[in-house]
Design an enzyme around this catalytic site. Structure first.
Site, short mmCIF file in Angstrom:
data_model
loop_
_atom_site.label_atom_id
_atom_site.label_comp_id
_atom_site.label_asym_id
_atom_site.label_seq_id
_atom_site.Cartn_x
_atom_site.Cartn_y
_atom_site.Cartn_z
N ALA A 266 -23.01 9.57 12.71
CA ALA A 266 -22.49 9.92 11.38
C ALA A 266 -23.68 10.42 10.57
CB ALA A 266 -21.90 8.69 10.72
N GLY B 169 -21.86 7.45 15.78
CA GLY B 169 -20.60 8.19 15.71
C GLY B 169 -20.43 9.18 16.85
N GLU C 117 -19.16 7.27 19.70
CA GLU C 117 -17.78 6.86 19.36
C GLU C 117 -16.78 8.00 19.57
OE1 GLU C 117 -19.20 5.47 15.46
OE2 GLU C 117 -18.35 3.53 15.97
N GLU D 14 -26.42 1.60 15.01
CA GLU D 14 -26.12 1.38 13.59
C GLU D 14 -26.87 0.21 12.97
OE1 GLU D 14 -23.85 2.10 15.89
OE2 GLU D 14 -22.47 3.62 15.14
N1 CAA Z 1 -27.54 12.15 10.24
C1 CAA Z 1 -28.15 13.12 9.51
N2 CAA Z 1 -29.18 13.86 9.95
C2 CAA Z 1 -29.63 13.60 11.21
C3 CAA Z 1 -29.07 12.60 12.02
C4 CAA Z 1 -27.97 11.86 11.49
N3 CAA Z 1 -27.32 10.93 12.21
N4 CAA Z 1 -29.73 12.56 13.19
C5 CAA Z 1 -30.69 13.52 13.11
N5 CAA Z 1 -30.63 14.14 11.91
C6 CAA Z 1 -31.49 15.21 11.40
C7 CAA Z 1 -32.88 14.70 11.05
O1 CAA Z 1 -32.87 14.13 9.74
C8 CAA Z 1 -33.70 15.96 11.15
O2 CAA Z 1 -33.48 16.72 9.97
P1 CAA Z 1 -34.74 17.44 9.24
O3 CAA Z 1 -35.23 18.44 10.24
O4 CAA Z 1 -34.11 18.08 8.05
O5 CAA Z 1 -35.73 16.37 8.94
C9 CAA Z 1 -33.05 16.71 12.30
O6 CAA Z 1 -31.73 16.15 12.44
C10 CAA Z 1 -33.77 16.51 13.62
O7 CAA Z 1 -33.91 15.13 13.84
P2 CAA Z 1 -35.33 14.43 14.17
O8 CAA Z 1 -36.44 15.19 13.57
O9 CAA Z 1 -35.20 12.98 13.84
O10 CAA Z 1 -35.36 14.66 15.76
P3 CAA Z 1 -36.10 13.74 16.83
O11 CAA Z 1 -36.05 14.50 18.12
O12 CAA Z 1 -37.41 13.29 16.36
O13 CAA Z 1 -35.16 12.42 16.97
C11 CAA Z 1 -33.11 11.22 17.15
C12 CAA Z 1 -33.87 12.52 17.45
C13 CAA Z 1 -33.71 10.08 17.98
C14 CAA Z 1 -31.66 11.42 17.56
C15 CAA Z 1 -33.23 10.89 15.66
O14 CAA Z 1 -32.87 12.05 14.91
C16 CAA Z 1 -32.34 9.77 15.21
O15 CAA Z 1 -32.66 8.61 15.44
N6 CAA Z 1 -31.20 10.09 14.56
C17 CAA Z 1 -30.30 9.10 14.01
C18 CAA Z 1 -29.45 8.46 15.09
C19 CAA Z 1 -28.58 7.38 14.51
O16 CAA Z 1 -29.06 6.39 13.99
N7 CAA Z 1 -27.25 7.56 14.60
C20 CAA Z 1 -26.29 6.63 14.07
C21 CAA Z 1 -25.90 7.03 12.68
S1 CAA Z 1 -24.92 5.81 11.85
C22 CAA Z 1 -23.36 6.02 12.45
O17 CAA Z 1 -23.10 6.81 13.33
C23 CAA Z 1 -22.33 5.15 11.78
C24 CAA Z 1 -20.98 5.19 12.38
O18 CAA Z 1 -20.75 4.70 13.45
C25 CAA Z 1 -19.87 5.73 11.61
#
Ligand code: CAA
Length: 269
Positions: free
Chosen positions: A74, A119, A122, A142
């Site tokens: 998400a 998400g 999911e 999460e």
């Molecule tokens: N939401 C918004 N933006 C995201 C994102 C997310 N879930 N995941 C990645 N991005 C964005 C980053 O902010 C970044 O944007 P900028 O270039 O503007 O800074 C871009 O995508 C590239 O990401 P990274 O620079 O972080 O890339 P990386 O290769 O270093 O890492 C990753 C990749 C490990 C996937 C890392 O991006 C990450 O940990 N992302 C979040 C994953 C996460 O926690 N997902 C769960 C979200 S909560 C959820 O999903 C709730 C639910 O069940 C409803």
């Protein structure tokens, strides 16, 4: 028959009766914003409405744009300012989309390349099954953000891999690599490249399309419904559906074609 709704964050195309839905926000690793879910909701409802006779698609693929991610979860940025009630509405919208994938009258294959976190995992789990590349990464991270899964992960992961493994994965928020995902039954097949995976999904559907689309749909319905029932209640659902399908033209065509030693011509009726 075509889809008329216009989208900014997703793409939809149809080739040889196979529809491909691509979440298209590669700069945010295809994270699920409210806009993505709203557009997905409109698309899935339009497919549902226009495909009752299987004339639009006979199978669907869900994938993510680019090589790095299927869906990285998400949209975290969007969630930072949400109130509790807005967050609940967001969760319900995402959940509705997972239910739409499950209730569509055609199978959906999630083709996962790269990250399928939170998400993303999911959405993939609400598809009928998951193909992935060797570099795919799954997980429910999460809790690392002070959140819990909101688009069905607290329910579907247990059903797919068993409750204890699902708890172990969810409480740690750890990554689940492609090989492990295959081993625990989250993924059904792994591929070297995204291209090979997409080709395999197309091939799967091409072969499946020799079967009755109505029978495939009935099997999907009964298997999904049974997932939430006791064995006795599930067998009851199966027996009713088994009886019902004897009213179909496809059942008559399939059995008669077998007796006449010819290939069946199914119409989905
Ligand atoms: N939401 C918004 N933006 C995201 C994102 C997310 N879930 N995941 C990645 N991005 C964005 C980053 O902010 C970044 O944007 P900028 O270039 O503007 O800074 C871009 O995508 C590239 O990401 P990274 O620079 O972080 O890339 P990386 O290769 O270093 O890492 C990753 C990749 C490990 C996937 C890392 O991006 C990450 O940990 N992302 C979040 C994953 C996460 O926690 N997902 C769960 C979200 S909560 C959820 O999903 C709730 C639910 O069940 C409803």
């Amino acid at each position: 028959m075509t889809i008329t709704t216009k989208f900014e964050t997703i793409e939809f195309s149809v080739e040889s009766d196979i529809g491909t839905i691509t979440v298209n926000r590669p700069k945010a690793l295809n994270a699920l914003s409210e806009q993505v879910h709203t557009e997905l909701n409109a698309l899935l409802k339009e497919i549902q409405e226009k495909n009752t006779d299987f004339s639009l698609v006979k199978g669907l693929i869900l994938t993510g744009a680019g090589d790095k991610a299927f869906i990285a979860g998400a949209d975290i940025k969007g969630m930072t300012t949400m109130s509790a009630s807005e967050a609940e509405t967001f969760a319900r919208l995402g959940q509705e989309n997972t239910l739409l994938f499950e209730s569509l009258n055609v199978p959906v294959i999630a083709c996962v390349n790269g990250y399928a976190l939170g998400g993303g995992c999911e959405m993939a789990m609400s598809c009928d099954f998951i193909f992935a590349t060797n570099t795919a990464v799954f997980g429910q991270p999460e809790v690392k953000l002070g959140l819990i899964p909101g688009f069905g992960g607290s329910q579907r992961l247990s059903k797919l891999v068993g409750r204890n493994r699902a708890k172990e994965i969810t409480y740690s928020g750890r990554n689940v690599g492609a090989q492990e995902a295959l081993q625990i039954g989250l993924v059904v097949s792994l591929f070297e490249t995204k291209e090979e995976m997409m080709e395999a999904a197309t091939k799967y559907f091409s072969k499946m399309m020799r079967n009755s689309p109505l029978a495939v749909y009935e099997a999907k319905k009964v298997m999904n419904e049974g997932n939430d029932l006791t064995i006795a209640a599930g067998l009851d659902v199966e027996a009713r559906a088994f009886g019902n399908i004897f009213n179909s033209e496809d059942m008559k065509e399939g059995t008669v074609a077998f007796m006449e030693k010819r290939a069946p011509k199914f119409t989905g009726k």
